[in-house]
Design a protein around this motif. Sequence first.
Motif, mmCIF file in Angstrom:
data_model
loop_
_atom_site.group_PDB
_atom_site.id
_atom_site.type_symbol
_atom_site.label_atom_id
_atom_site.label_comp_id
_atom_site.label_asym_id
_atom_site.label_seq_id
_atom_site.Cartn_x
_atom_site.Cartn_y
_atom_site.Cartn_z
ATOM 1 N N ILE A 189 0.864 -1.184 0.000
ATOM 2 C CA ILE A 189 0.000 0.000 0.000
ATOM 3 C C ILE A 189 0.900 1.232 0.000
ATOM 4 O O ILE A 189 1.712 1.426 0.907
ATOM 5 C CB ILE A 189 -0.917 0.035 1.241
ATOM 6 C CG1 ILE A 189 -1.788 -1.223 1.297
ATOM 7 C CG2 ILE A 189 -1.786 1.303 1.237
ATOM 8 C CD1 ILE A 189 -2.594 -1.357 2.596
ATOM 9 N N LEU A 190 0.781 2.056 -1.028
ATOM 10 C CA LEU A 190 1.594 3.266 -1.143
ATOM 11 C C LEU A 190 0.710 4.497 -0.979
ATOM 12 O O LEU A 190 -0.307 4.635 -1.652
ATOM 13 C CB LEU A 190 2.287 3.301 -2.503
ATOM 14 C CG LEU A 190 3.247 4.458 -2.777
ATOM 15 C CD1 LEU A 190 4.428 4.439 -1.810
ATOM 16 C CD2 LEU A 190 3.748 4.414 -4.218
ATOM 17 N N ILE A 191 1.099 5.379 -0.058
ATOM 18 C CA ILE A 191 0.322 6.589 0.242
ATOM 19 C C ILE A 191 1.195 7.806 -0.005
ATOM 20 O O ILE A 191 2.322 7.886 0.488
ATOM 21 C CB ILE A 191 -0.163 6.595 1.706
ATOM 22 C CG1 ILE A 191 -0.941 5.309 2.023
ATOM 23 C CG2 ILE A 191 -1.026 7.825 1.991
ATOM 24 C CD1 ILE A 191 -1.230 5.119 3.509
ATOM 25 N N ARG A 192 0.691 8.768 -0.746
ATOM 26 C CA ARG A 192 1.427 10.005 -1.022
ATOM 27 C C ARG A 192 0.819 11.134 -0.196
ATOM 28 O O ARG A 192 -0.368 11.446 -0.325
ATOM 29 C CB ARG A 192 1.352 10.339 -2.519
ATOM 30 C CG ARG A 192 2.079 11.620 -2.945
ATOM 31 C CD ARG A 192 3.557 11.555 -2.692
ATOM 32 N NE ARG A 192 4.291 12.483 -3.567
ATOM 33 C CZ ARG A 192 5.455 13.024 -3.245
ATOM 34 N NH1 ARG A 192 6.027 12.758 -2.085
ATOM 35 N NH2 ARG A 192 6.075 13.827 -4.092
ATOM 36 N N GLU B 275 -0.177 -5.565 6.198
ATOM 37 C CA GLU B 275 0.362 -5.309 4.856
ATOM 38 C C GLU B 275 1.572 -4.375 4.932
ATOM 39 O O GLU B 275 1.850 -3.778 5.966
ATOM 40 C CB GLU B 275 -0.725 -4.696 3.957
ATOM 41 C CG GLU B 275 -2.073 -5.393 3.992
ATOM 42 C CD GLU B 275 -2.035 -6.846 3.533
ATOM 43 O OE1 GLU B 275 -0.999 -7.298 3.003
ATOM 44 O OE2 GLU B 275 -3.051 -7.543 3.717
ATOM 45 N N ASN B 276 2.279 -4.249 3.808
ATOM 46 C CA ASN B 276 3.379 -3.276 3.710
ATOM 47 C C ASN B 276 2.785 -1.897 3.435
ATOM 48 O O ASN B 276 2.268 -1.650 2.347
ATOM 49 C CB ASN B 276 4.330 -3.635 2.568
ATOM 50 C CG ASN B 276 5.137 -4.884 2.837
ATOM 51 O OD1 ASN B 276 5.608 -5.093 3.942
ATOM 52 N ND2 ASN B 276 5.308 -5.721 1.828
ATOM 53 N N ILE B 277 2.845 -1.005 4.410
ATOM 54 C CA ILE B 277 2.305 0.345 4.244
ATOM 55 C C ILE B 277 3.470 1.328 4.181
ATOM 56 O O ILE B 277 4.263 1.437 5.114
ATOM 57 C CB ILE B 277 1.365 0.727 5.401
ATOM 58 C CG1 ILE B 277 0.225 -0.290 5.511
ATOM 59 C CG2 ILE B 277 0.815 2.147 5.204
ATOM 60 C CD1 ILE B 277 -0.645 -0.112 6.751
ATOM 61 N N THR C 294 3.462 -1.587 -6.605
ATOM 62 C CA THR C 294 2.390 -1.240 -5.666
ATOM 63 C C THR C 294 1.089 -1.961 -6.019
ATOM 64 O O THR C 294 0.730 -2.073 -7.186
ATOM 65 C CB THR C 294 2.163 0.292 -5.693
ATOM 66 O OG1 THR C 294 3.344 0.945 -5.195
ATOM 67 C CG2 THR C 294 0.972 0.695 -4.847
ATOM 68 N N ASP C 295 0.391 -2.426 -4.997
ATOM 69 C CA ASP C 295 -0.905 -3.085 -5.200
ATOM 70 C C ASP C 295 -2.062 -2.098 -5.156
ATOM 71 O O ASP C 295 -3.088 -2.312 -5.799
ATOM 72 C CB ASP C 295 -1.109 -4.166 -4.137
ATOM 73 C CG ASP C 295 -0.107 -5.298 -4.297
ATOM 74 O OD1 ASP C 295 -0.189 -6.012 -5.309
ATOM 75 O OD2 ASP C 295 0.767 -5.443 -3.415
ATOM 76 N N ILE C 296 -1.911 -1.026 -4.406
ATOM 77 C CA ILE C 296 -2.909 0.054 -4.409
ATOM 78 C C ILE C 296 -2.228 1.352 -4.005
ATOM 79 O O ILE C 296 -1.349 1.368 -3.129
ATOM 80 C CB ILE C 296 -4.110 -0.259 -3.479
ATOM 81 C CG1 ILE C 296 -5.214 0.787 -3.686
ATOM 82 C CG2 ILE C 296 -3.684 -0.338 -2.014
ATOM 83 C CD1 ILE C 296 -6.574 0.361 -3.161
ATOM 84 N N PHE C 297 -2.609 2.438 -4.679
ATOM 85 C CA PHE C 297 -2.007 3.755 -4.423
ATOM 86 C C PHE C 297 -3.068 4.725 -3.937
ATOM 87 O O PHE C 297 -4.162 4.803 -4.498
ATOM 88 C CB PHE C 297 -1.358 4.300 -5.702
ATOM 89 C CG PHE C 297 -0.800 5.693 -5.557
ATOM 90 C CD1 PHE C 297 0.345 5.925 -4.814
ATOM 91 C CD2 PHE C 297 -1.429 6.778 -6.154
ATOM 92 C CE1 PHE C 297 0.864 7.209 -4.660
ATOM 93 C CE2 PHE C 297 -0.924 8.064 -6.004
ATOM 94 C CZ PHE C 297 0.225 8.276 -5.263
ATOM 95 N N ILE C 298 -2.735 5.472 -2.890
ATOM 96 C CA ILE C 298 -3.626 6.506 -2.366
ATOM 97 C C ILE C 298 -2.902 7.838 -2.527
ATOM 98 O O ILE C 298 -1.865 8.076 -1.900
ATOM 99 C CB ILE C 298 -3.986 6.271 -0.880
ATOM 100 C CG1 ILE C 298 -4.732 4.940 -0.725
ATOM 101 C CG2 ILE C 298 -4.863 7.403 -0.356
ATOM 102 C CD1 ILE C 298 -3.847 3.781 -0.385
ATOM 103 N N GLY C 299 -3.426 8.707 -3.390
ATOM 104 C CA GLY C 299 -2.751 9.968 -3.691
ATOM 105 C C GLY C 299 -3.625 11.181 -3.468
ATOM 106 O O GLY C 299 -4.832 11.073 -3.231
ATOM 107 N N SER C 300 -3.012 12.342 -3.612
ATOM 108 C CA SER C 300 -3.712 13.599 -3.348
ATOM 109 C C SER C 300 -4.422 14.165 -4.571
ATOM 110 O O SER C 300 -5.050 15.203 -4.508
ATOM 111 C CB SER C 300 -2.727 14.643 -2.801
ATOM 112 O OG SER C 300 -1.687 14.882 -3.740
ATOM 113 N N GLY C 301 -4.279 13.480 -5.723
ATOM 114 C CA GLY C 301 -4.942 13.942 -6.938
ATOM 115 C C GLY C 301 -4.004 14.601 -7.933
ATOM 116 O O GLY C 301 -4.448 15.144 -8.935
ATOM 117 N N GLY C 302 -2.702 14.511 -7.667
ATOM 118 C CA GLY C 302 -1.721 15.164 -8.526
ATOM 119 C C GLY C 302 -1.010 14.213 -9.479
ATOM 120 O O GLY C 302 -1.609 13.273 -10.009
ATOM 121 N N THR C 303 0.291 14.442 -9.663
ATOM 122 C CA THR C 303 1.076 13.726 -10.670
ATOM 123 C C THR C 303 1.089 12.215 -10.466
ATOM 124 O O THR C 303 0.820 11.450 -11.389
ATOM 125 C CB THR C 303 2.526 14.245 -10.674
ATOM 126 O OG1 THR C 303 2.506 15.641 -10.972
ATOM 127 C CG2 THR C 303 3.354 13.528 -11.722
#
Length: 342
Positions: free
Chosen positions: A182-185, A214-216, A253-262
Amino acid sequence: MKIWIDILTPKQLLFSEPIIEKLGKKHNILCTSRNYNEVSKLAKIRDFDLVFVGKHGGSDKKSKLRASIDRMGKLSRKIDNFSPDIVISFCSPEAARVSFGLGIKHIAFCDSPHASAVMRLTLPLIQKLLIPSIIPKNEFSKYGIDKKDIISYNAIDAVVTIKRKINQQRSLPFKQADRKNILIRAEEEEAAYASRSSRIIPIIKQIVKEHEKENIVILGRYTKQIKNIQKIIGKKAKVVKMTFDGKYLLSNTDIFIGSGGTMTAESALMGIPTISYNAVPNIIENFLVKKYLVKRETNPKKISRHIKNVFESSNAVNQKRAKRVVEQMENPIEKLNKIINE
């Protein structure tokens, strides 16, 4: 022909790579930037030759002003000496002012009309503006550039940056191979358009609570922001600076959580399950949501529930959808090349 490219962000650096590859064979190119941690680190990773002039002004308005004035002074001397025929930027205020003052034609790319301060400082001074066709021209013309000087291309900028080659041998922050990644920006905090209230902290807390096995990994932007997140979550997740190529991280990455940018746009076009907590509402993010490539959600519990659903289902449909969207897009660099030749 001599060309000056001013690069201020990681995305701009990645977008400039194919520009240099296309134009560098025939023209003498100078690439400048400012002393900004994420850009300087990415430049080393990408082996990108940059001349650093001035620094990032931080979050304070007075500091931004002083940094910009200082940078314009230094750039004006360097660029006057280089004597370029054309300037290319991504709506750099300093490049706009210096090119205007020295009488150099300026071509700019932009997909961020929501950055109103930057738009006001740059658009009245440039000669041509290239934009994604999904953004109406009046979103930019209202800031002082004539519609006839705006050229649209049928793509979003991430379609250029996701095609870059990456080094698959670098280490990754995801430690356990048998776990989901799980990748969070974290959101932007120091841009003029950024909100001063954090949306990501409640989301991180919920994800850590419900997906601790999970790997966070949380990608921070600034030292203060990273320390704050680490203080809140402790060792329940790994908090890192952006010392990686984003595409390399996303490809693992299995799922990405981003701020809406690049990175949100790149993740979506790569066919990775993507959630946007929409820290800075913008037209590109809205387009990706409508194409069902991004799930927009701000409620931490609903985000956590969606992550669970993703892990329990196949991603094949999403990958096919992303591939179809990418195949329908054109190469913006060809539009740039045509303008320069004209």
